[in-house]
Design a protein around this motif. Structure first.
Motif, PDB file in Angstrom:
ATOM      1  N   LEU A  85       0.826  -1.208   0.000  1.00 13.96           N
ATOM      2  CA  LEU A  85       0.000   0.000   0.000  1.00 13.96           C
ATOM      3  C   LEU A  85       0.862   1.261   0.000  1.00 13.96           C
ATOM      4  O   LEU A  85       0.533   2.248  -0.685  1.00 13.96           O
ATOM      5  N   GLU A  86       1.972   1.251   0.737  1.00 16.16           N
ATOM      6  CA  GLU A  86       2.878   2.403   0.730  1.00 16.16           C
ATOM      7  C   GLU A  86       3.490   2.620  -0.649  1.00 16.16           C
ATOM      8  O   GLU A  86       3.699   3.755  -1.078  1.00 16.16           O
ATOM      9  N   GLY A  87       3.771   1.524  -1.363  1.00 12.26           N
ATOM     10  CA  GLY A  87       4.269   1.634  -2.736  1.00 12.26           C
ATOM     11  C   GLY A  87       3.235   2.293  -3.641  1.00 12.26           C
ATOM     12  O   GLY A  87       3.580   3.101  -4.519  1.00 12.26           O
ATOM     13  N   GLY A  88       1.955   1.961  -3.437  1.00 16.41           N
ATOM     14  CA  GLY A  88       0.885   2.584  -4.202  1.00 16.41           C
ATOM     15  C   GLY A  88       0.762   4.067  -3.925  1.00 16.41           C
ATOM     16  O   GLY A  88       0.481   4.866  -4.816  1.00 16.41           O
ATOM     17  N   VAL A  89       0.986   4.442  -2.660  1.00 13.97           N
ATOM     18  CA  VAL A  89       0.935   5.865  -2.291  1.00 13.97           C
ATOM     19  C   VAL A  89       2.093   6.608  -2.952  1.00 13.97           C
ATOM     20  O   VAL A  89       1.918   7.713  -3.480  1.00 13.97           O
ATOM     21  N   LYS A  90       3.272   6.032  -2.956  1.00 18.01           N
ATOM     22  CA  LYS A  90       4.437   6.681  -3.571  1.00 18.01           C
ATOM     23  C   LYS A  90       4.247   6.878  -5.070  1.00 18.01           C
ATOM     24  O   LYS A  90       4.686   7.872  -5.643  1.00 18.01           O
ATOM     25  N   LYS A  91       3.580   5.911  -5.714  1.00 20.49           N
ATOM     26  CA  LYS A  91       3.352   6.020  -7.159  1.00 20.49           C
ATOM     27  C   LYS A  91       2.188   6.937  -7.497  1.00 20.49           C
ATOM     28  O   LYS A  91       1.994   7.284  -8.656  1.00 20.49           O
ATOM     29  N   GLY A  92       1.371   7.263  -6.512  1.00 19.20           N
ATOM     30  CA  GLY A  92       0.250   8.164  -6.748  1.00 19.20           C
ATOM     31  C   GLY A  92      -1.050   7.439  -7.060  1.00 19.20           C
ATOM     32  O   GLY A  92      -2.050   8.063  -7.390  1.00 19.20           O
ATOM     33  N   ALA A  93      -1.084   6.126  -6.957  1.00 19.17           N
ATOM     34  CA  ALA A  93      -2.304   5.367  -7.231  1.00 19.17           C
ATOM     35  C   ALA A  93      -3.306   5.491  -6.083  1.00 19.17           C
ATOM     36  O   ALA A  93      -4.516   5.384  -6.299  1.00 19.17           O
ATOM     37  N   LEU A  94      -2.825   5.708  -4.877  1.00 19.68           N
ATOM     38  CA  LEU A  94      -3.678   5.821  -3.695  1.00 19.68           C
ATOM     39  C   LEU A  94      -3.277   7.058  -2.905  1.00 19.68           C
ATOM     40  O   LEU A  94      -2.151   7.554  -3.011  1.00 19.68           O
ATOM     41  N   THR A  95      -4.205   7.500  -2.076  1.00 19.16           N
ATOM     42  CA  THR A  95      -3.863   8.551  -1.119  1.00 19.16           C
ATOM     43  C   THR A  95      -3.560   7.881   0.222  1.00 19.16           C
ATOM     44  O   THR A  95      -3.847   6.695   0.413  1.00 19.16           O
ATOM     45  N   GLU A  96      -3.009   8.635   1.147  1.00 24.89           N
ATOM     46  CA  GLU A  96      -2.691   8.098   2.479  1.00 24.89           C
ATOM     47  C   GLU A  96      -3.960   7.592   3.167  1.00 24.89           C
ATOM     48  O   GLU A  96      -3.943   6.539   3.795  1.00 24.89           O
ATOM     49  N   GLU A  97      -5.062   8.339   3.040  1.00 22.24           N
ATOM     50  CA  GLU A  97      -6.317   7.964   3.693  1.00 22.24           C
ATOM     51  C   GLU A  97      -6.877   6.667   3.117  1.00 22.24           C
ATOM     52  O   GLU A  97      -7.360   5.805   3.848  1.00 22.24           O
ATOM     53  N   GLN A  98      -6.828   6.533   1.788  1.00 22.75           N
ATOM     54  CA  GLN A  98      -7.323   5.311   1.154  1.00 22.75           C
ATOM     55  C   GLN A  98      -6.488   4.104   1.590  1.00 22.75           C
ATOM     56  O   GLN A  98      -7.041   3.036   1.878  1.00 22.75           O
ATOM     57  N   ALA A  99      -5.189   4.276   1.647  1.00 25.60           N
ATOM     58  CA  ALA A  99      -4.310   3.188   2.077  1.00 25.60           C
ATOM     59  C   ALA A  99      -4.605   2.813   3.530  1.00 25.60           C
ATOM     60  O   ALA A  99      -4.656   1.621   3.871  1.00 25.60           O
ATOM     61  N   ALA A 100      -4.816   3.817   4.375  1.00 27.54           N
ATOM     62  CA  ALA A 100      -5.099   3.556   5.786  1.00 27.54           C
ATOM     63  C   ALA A 100      -6.431   2.815   5.952  1.00 27.54           C
ATOM     64  O   ALA A 100      -6.531   1.868   6.749  1.00 27.54           O
ATOM     65  N   THR A 101      -7.466   3.218   5.212  1.00 26.15           N
ATOM     66  CA  THR A 101      -8.758   2.534   5.310  1.00 26.15           C
ATOM     67  C   THR A 101      -8.679   1.108   4.778  1.00 26.15           C
ATOM     68  O   THR A 101      -9.256   0.194   5.370  1.00 26.15           O
ATOM     69  N   LYS A 102      -7.970   0.912   3.664  1.00 25.55           N
ATOM     70  CA  LYS A 102      -7.819  -0.449   3.130  1.00 25.55           C
ATOM     71  C   LYS A 102      -7.108  -1.348   4.133  1.00 25.55           C
ATOM     72  O   LYS A 102      -7.508  -2.497   4.341  1.00 25.55           O
ATOM     73  N   PHE A 103      -6.065  -0.815   4.763  1.00 27.63           N
ATOM     74  CA  PHE A 103      -5.323  -1.618   5.737  1.00 27.63           C
ATOM     75  C   PHE A 103      -6.178  -1.910   6.966  1.00 27.63           C
ATOM     76  O   PHE A 103      -6.152  -3.021   7.501  1.00 27.63           O
ATOM     77  N   ALA A 104      -6.959  -0.932   7.415  1.00 30.38           N
ATOM     78  CA  ALA A 104      -7.837  -1.148   8.574  1.00 30.38           C
ATOM     79  C   ALA A 104      -8.898  -2.201   8.264  1.00 30.38           C
ATOM     80  O   ALA A 104      -9.200  -3.055   9.113  1.00 30.38           O
ATOM     81  N   GLU A 105      -9.481  -2.173   7.059  1.00 26.37           N
ATOM     82  CA  GLU A 105     -10.455  -3.190   6.660  1.00 26.37           C
ATOM     83  C   GLU A 105      -9.814  -4.568   6.640  1.00 26.37           C
ATOM     84  O   GLU A 105     -10.405  -5.557   7.090  1.00 26.37           O
ATOM     85  N   TRP A 106      -8.601  -4.624   6.085  1.00 33.42           N
ATOM     86  CA  TRP A 106      -7.901  -5.911   6.017  1.00 33.42           C
ATOM     87  C   TRP A 106      -7.633  -6.450   7.419  1.00 33.42           C
ATOM     88  O   TRP A 106      -7.830  -7.643   7.677  1.00 33.42           O
ATOM     89  N   LEU A 107      -7.184  -5.578   8.331  1.00 32.56           N
ATOM     90  CA  LEU A 107      -6.910  -6.003   9.708  1.00 32.56           C
ATOM     91  C   LEU A 107      -8.169  -6.530  10.394  1.00 32.56           C
ATOM     92  O   LEU A 107      -8.121  -7.553  11.085  1.00 32.56           O
TER      93      LEU A 107
END
Length: 190
Positions: A85-107
């Motif tokens: 997810l951090e790689g996606g944020v660095k490339k611009g595919a995701l925002t920090e908030e989207q990555a955080a929500t995806k990770f929280a859902e996964w957890l």
């Protein structure tokens, strides 16, 4: 220096316990290491895994290569997904908030799966206990019935045994008496 995230074995024979460590790839398995990230105990069901998430993520981002088992452990704990997810944020595919929500859902979904497995294990253990208890009570009832049959009608059994013993003697006498008659009739026919 090439670094690896790998397991360091502890525990006695047949009961392994592992530390997850970052070590130089040239050092021996249980030898010198750079940093300890956590522990892994496969003896429990489900296996007990304790990892310092931030340190593990930092080492993975620095380029430490996990072994196959450590890769599975880090994936199970979500370190590799977080790196993805951090790689996606660095490339611009995701925002920090989207990555955080995806990770929280996964957890949360991962936590539900683990709890479900624990509940199923407890339920199956309880069912096994109930089956064993029912089998044991049936066996005890059968033993009690057999013991009651053996001990209760002692006087009647003795009388029946005497009658049974007298009857075969009478049958034997009758059989002996019939045998000479059969022989005589066989001689007359000849």
């Amino acid at each position: 220096m090439a670094t690896k995230i790998r397991l360091q074995r502890f525990g006695k024979k047949g009961k392994p316990f592992f530390h997850v460590v970052v070590a130089d790839s040239r050092s021996p398995r249980d030898g010198k290491f750079i940093e300890r990230l956590g522990s892994y105990n496969p003896n429990t069901n489900p296996a007990t895994i304790e990892i310092n998430f931030e340190k593990a993520l930092d080492w993975v981002n620095k380029g430490a290569e996990p072994t196959d088992t450590c890769r599975a452990i880090l994936s199970y704990k979500g370190v590799l997904y977080k790196k993805h997810l951090e790689g996606g944020v660095k490339k611009g595919a995701l925002t920090e908030e989207q990555a955080a929500t995806k990770f929280a859902e996964w957890l949360s979904s991962k936590g539900e799966k683990i709890e479900g497995k624990k509940d199923n294990l407890v339920k199956s253990k309880d069912e096994a206990k109930q089956i064993a208890l029912a089998a044991e009570s049936k066996k005890n009832a059968d033993r009690a019935a057999a013991l009651a049959i053996k001990n209760a009608p002692v006087a009647e059994e003795v009388v029946e045994e005497e009658a049974v013993e007298e009857a075969p003697e009478a049958e034997t006498t009758a059989a002996v008496e019939e045998t000479p008659a059969d022989e005589a009739s066989a001689e007359e026919k000849a």
